[in-house]
Motif scaffolding. Structure first.
Motif, PDB file in Angstrom:
ATOM      1  N   GLY A  28      25.944  44.850  22.114  1.00 48.14           N
ATOM      2  CA  GLY A  28      26.906  43.804  21.794  1.00 48.14           C
ATOM      3  C   GLY A  28      28.162  43.902  22.647  1.00 48.14           C
ATOM      4  O   GLY A  28      28.683  42.885  23.119  1.00 48.14           O
ATOM      5  N   ARG A  29      28.618  45.106  22.861  1.00 43.84           N
ATOM      6  CA  ARG A  29      29.805  45.312  23.705  1.00 43.84           C
ATOM      7  C   ARG A  29      29.532  44.875  25.144  1.00 43.84           C
ATOM      8  O   ARG A  29      30.369  44.236  25.778  1.00 43.84           O
ATOM      9  CB  ARG A  29      30.227  46.775  23.681  1.00 43.84           C
ATOM     10  N   GLN A  30      28.353  45.243  25.642  1.00 41.03           N
ATOM     11  CA  GLN A  30      27.997  44.867  27.008  1.00 41.03           C
ATOM     12  C   GLN A  30      27.873  43.356  27.146  1.00 41.03           C
ATOM     13  O   GLN A  30      28.338  42.774  28.136  1.00 41.03           O
ATOM     14  CB  GLN A  30      26.688  45.551  27.430  1.00 41.03           C
ATOM     15  N   ASP A  31      27.256  42.719  26.159  1.00 40.49           N
ATOM     16  CA  ASP A  31      27.110  41.259  26.188  1.00 40.49           C
ATOM     17  C   ASP A  31      28.474  40.585  26.167  1.00 40.49           C
ATOM     18  O   ASP A  31      28.714  39.618  26.892  1.00 40.49           O
ATOM     19  CB  ASP A  31      26.277  40.767  25.006  1.00 40.49           C
ATOM     20  N   GLU A  32      29.390  41.083  25.340  1.00 39.36           N
ATOM     21  CA  GLU A  32      30.727  40.518  25.255  1.00 39.36           C
ATOM     22  C   GLU A  32      31.483  40.708  26.571  1.00 39.36           C
ATOM     23  O   GLU A  32      32.164  39.793  27.040  1.00 39.36           O
ATOM     24  CB  GLU A  32      31.503  41.166  24.109  1.00 39.36           C
ATOM     25  N   LEU A  33      31.345  41.876  27.171  1.00 39.38           N
ATOM     26  CA  LEU A  33      31.997  42.147  28.448  1.00 39.38           C
ATOM     27  C   LEU A  33      31.477  41.186  29.512  1.00 39.38           C
ATOM     28  O   LEU A  33      32.261  40.582  30.257  1.00 39.38           O
ATOM     29  CB  LEU A  33      31.756  43.597  28.875  1.00 39.38           C
ATOM     30  N   GLN A  34      30.157  41.010  29.585  1.00 41.21           N
ATOM     31  CA  GLN A  34      29.576  40.091  30.566  1.00 41.21           C
ATOM     32  C   GLN A  34      30.073  38.666  30.347  1.00 41.21           C
ATOM     33  O   GLN A  34      30.385  37.955  31.302  1.00 41.21           O
ATOM     34  CB  GLN A  34      28.048  40.127  30.485  1.00 41.21           C
ATOM     35  N   GLU A  35      30.155  38.258  29.097  1.00 40.41           N
ATOM     36  CA  GLU A  35      30.639  36.917  28.780  1.00 40.41           C
ATOM     37  C   GLU A  35      32.099  36.748  29.187  1.00 40.41           C
ATOM     38  O   GLU A  35      32.473  35.716  29.757  1.00 40.41           O
ATOM     39  CB  GLU A  35      30.469  36.642  27.283  1.00 40.41           C
ATOM     40  N   ASN A  36      32.930  37.741  28.924  1.00 41.74           N
ATOM     41  CA  ASN A  36      34.344  37.671  29.318  1.00 41.74           C
ATOM     42  C   ASN A  36      34.499  37.620  30.831  1.00 41.74           C
ATOM     43  O   ASN A  36      35.330  36.861  31.346  1.00 41.74           O
ATOM     44  CB  ASN A  36      35.129  38.838  28.734  1.00 41.74           C
ATOM     45  N   ILE A  37      33.710  38.405  31.535  1.00 43.73           N
ATOM     46  CA  ILE A  37      33.758  38.389  32.999  1.00 43.73           C
ATOM     47  C   ILE A  37      33.347  37.019  33.518  1.00 43.73           C
ATOM     48  O   ILE A  37      34.008  36.446  34.391  1.00 43.73           O
ATOM     49  CB  ILE A  37      32.864  39.512  33.592  1.00 43.73           C
ATOM     50  N   ARG A  38      32.290  36.466  32.967  1.00 45.66           N
ATOM     51  CA  ARG A  38      31.806  35.152  33.403  1.00 45.66           C
ATOM     52  C   ARG A  38      32.856  34.076  33.144  1.00 45.66           C
ATOM     53  O   ARG A  38      33.140  33.247  34.012  1.00 45.66           O
ATOM     54  CB  ARG A  38      30.507  34.807  32.669  1.00 45.66           C
ATOM     55  N   LYS A  39      33.459  34.100  31.969  1.00 42.41           N
ATOM     56  CA  LYS A  39      34.478  33.092  31.638  1.00 42.41           C
ATOM     57  C   LYS A  39      35.683  33.196  32.556  1.00 42.41           C
ATOM     58  O   LYS A  39      36.209  32.177  33.026  1.00 42.41           O
ATOM     59  CB  LYS A  39      34.930  33.260  30.186  1.00 42.41           C
ATOM     60  N   MET A  40      36.138  34.421  32.793  1.00 44.48           N
ATOM     61  CA  MET A  40      37.301  34.596  33.649  1.00 44.48           C
ATOM     62  C   MET A  40      37.004  34.161  35.078  1.00 44.48           C
ATOM     63  O   MET A  40      37.836  33.524  35.727  1.00 44.48           O
ATOM     64  CB  MET A  40      37.782  36.047  33.598  1.00 44.48           C
ATOM     65  N   ALA A  41      35.817  34.482  35.566  1.00 42.08           N
ATOM     66  CA  ALA A  41      35.429  34.076  36.915  1.00 42.08           C
ATOM     67  C   ALA A  41      35.375  32.551  37.015  1.00 42.08           C
ATOM     68  O   ALA A  41      35.796  31.967  38.018  1.00 42.08           O
ATOM     69  CB  ALA A  41      34.091  34.692  37.291  1.00 42.08           C
ATOM     70  N   SER A  42      34.885  31.896  35.959  1.00 39.57           N
ATOM     71  CA  SER A  42      34.809  30.430  35.984  1.00 39.57           C
ATOM     72  C   SER A  42      36.192  29.785  35.953  1.00 39.57           C
ATOM     73  O   SER A  42      36.349  28.632  36.344  1.00 39.57           O
ATOM     74  CB  SER A  42      33.959  29.922  34.820  1.00 39.57           C
ATOM     75  N   LYS A  43      37.200  30.531  35.500  1.00 42.99           N
ATOM     76  CA  LYS A  43      38.580  30.034  35.473  1.00 42.99           C
ATOM     77  C   LYS A  43      39.328  30.354  36.772  1.00 42.99           C
ATOM     78  O   LYS A  43      40.508  30.077  36.899  1.00 42.99           O
ATOM     79  CB  LYS A  43      39.356  30.637  34.296  1.00 42.99           C
ATOM     80  N   GLY A  44      38.630  30.985  37.720  1.00 44.77           N
ATOM     81  CA  GLY A  44      39.227  31.247  39.025  1.00 44.77           C
ATOM     82  C   GLY A  44      39.760  32.646  39.239  1.00 44.77           C
ATOM     83  O   GLY A  44      40.340  32.936  40.284  1.00 44.77           O
ATOM     84  N   PHE A  45      39.577  33.539  38.274  1.00 43.88           N
ATOM     85  CA  PHE A  45      40.009  34.919  38.449  1.00 43.88           C
ATOM     86  C   PHE A  45      39.098  35.600  39.475  1.00 43.88           C
ATOM     87  O   PHE A  45      37.890  35.390  39.473  1.00 43.88           O
ATOM     88  CB  PHE A  45      39.915  35.698  37.137  1.00 43.88           C
ATOM     89  N   ASP A  46      39.678  36.423  40.338  1.00 42.36           N
ATOM     90  CA  ASP A  46      38.835  37.202  41.246  1.00 42.36           C
ATOM     91  C   ASP A  46      38.494  38.546  40.582  1.00 42.36           C
ATOM     92  O   ASP A  46      39.009  38.874  39.509  1.00 42.36           O
ATOM     93  CB  ASP A  46      39.507  37.391  42.611  1.00 42.36           C
ATOM     94  N   ALA A  47      37.614  39.298  41.228  1.00 40.65           N
ATOM     95  CA  ALA A  47      37.108  40.546  40.636  1.00 40.65           C
ATOM     96  C   ALA A  47      38.238  41.531  40.331  1.00 40.65           C
ATOM     97  O   ALA A  47      38.233  42.181  39.285  1.00 40.65           O
ATOM     98  CB  ALA A  47      36.076  41.182  41.560  1.00 40.65           C
ATOM     99  N   LYS A  48      39.214  41.624  41.207  1.00 37.73           N
ATOM    100  CA  LYS A  48      40.329  42.559  40.996  1.00 37.73           C
ATOM    101  C   LYS A  48      41.158  42.147  39.789  1.00 37.73           C
ATOM    102  O   LYS A  48      41.536  42.985  38.966  1.00 37.73           O
ATOM    103  CB  LYS A  48      41.199  42.619  42.266  1.00 37.73           C
ATOM    104  N   GLN A  49      41.444  40.861  39.656  1.00 38.63           N
ATOM    105  CA  GLN A  49      42.215  40.373  38.515  1.00 38.63           C
ATOM    106  C   GLN A  49      41.469  40.624  37.204  1.00 38.63           C
ATOM    107  O   GLN A  49      42.060  41.047  36.219  1.00 38.63           O
ATOM    108  CB  GLN A  49      42.510  38.883  38.669  1.00 38.63           C
ATOM    109  N   ILE A  50      40.167  40.362  37.225  1.00 36.79           N
ATOM    110  CA  ILE A  50      39.352  40.584  36.023  1.00 36.79           C
ATOM    111  C   ILE A  50      39.366  42.053  35.638  1.00 36.79           C
ATOM    112  O   ILE A  50      39.538  42.398  34.470  1.00 36.79           O
ATOM    113  CB  ILE A  50      37.913  40.074  36.228  1.00 36.79           C
ATOM    114  N   SER A  51      39.201  42.925  36.627  1.00 32.73           N
ATOM    115  CA  SER A  51      39.183  44.365  36.326  1.00 32.73           C
ATOM    116  C   SER A  51      40.529  44.823  35.775  1.00 32.73           C
ATOM    117  O   SER A  51      40.576  45.663  34.880  1.00 32.73           O
ATOM    118  CB  SER A  51      38.790  45.176  37.558  1.00 32.73           C
ATOM    119  N   ASP A  52      41.612  44.247  36.274  1.00 26.14           N
ATOM    120  CA  ASP A  52      42.945  44.603  35.762  1.00 26.14           C
ATOM    121  C   ASP A  52      43.121  44.145  34.320  1.00 26.14           C
ATOM    122  O   ASP A  52      43.595  44.907  33.472  1.00 26.14           O
ATOM    123  CB  ASP A  52      44.044  43.991  36.637  1.00 26.14           C
ATOM    124  N   VAL A  53      42.750  42.903  34.028  1.00 30.09           N
ATOM    125  CA  VAL A  53      42.928  42.361  32.683  1.00 30.09           C
ATOM    126  C   VAL A  53      42.050  43.085  31.667  1.00 30.09           C
ATOM    127  O   VAL A  53      42.492  43.427  30.570  1.00 30.09           O
ATOM    128  CB  VAL A  53      42.627  40.844  32.666  1.00 30.09           C
TER     129      VAL A  53
END
Length: 67
Positions: A28-53
């Motif tokens: 469940g944690r992994q699924d939630e993490l993947q979903e958050n990464i996908r959502k942030m990427a779709s909003k224009g966040f780059d990998a570094k910004q996502i990792s920071d947040v």
């Protein structure tokens, strides 16, 4: 003869049950993490910004973005 209640009280059953619960929580944690990464990427966040947040390694973000 062992009944179902006796089996559920056994150490083997309790450990196996807890292992299943722990694996489910981790999944469940992994699924939630993947979903958050996908959502942030779709909003224009780059990998570094996502990792920071999300406070995770940028390699994990990049790996999840490739999926």
């Amino acid at each position: 003869m062992l009944g179902l209640n006796d089996y559920k009280k056994s150490r083997f059953y309790q450990e196996a049950r807890q292992d299943g619960i722990d694996e489910g929580i981790e999944k469940g944690r992994q699924d939630e993490l993947q979903e958050n990464i996908r959502k942030m990427a779709s909003k224009g966040f780059d990998a570094k910004q996502i990792s920071d947040v999300l406070d995770i390694d940028v390699k994990i973000v990049r790996k999840n973005l490739k999926k």
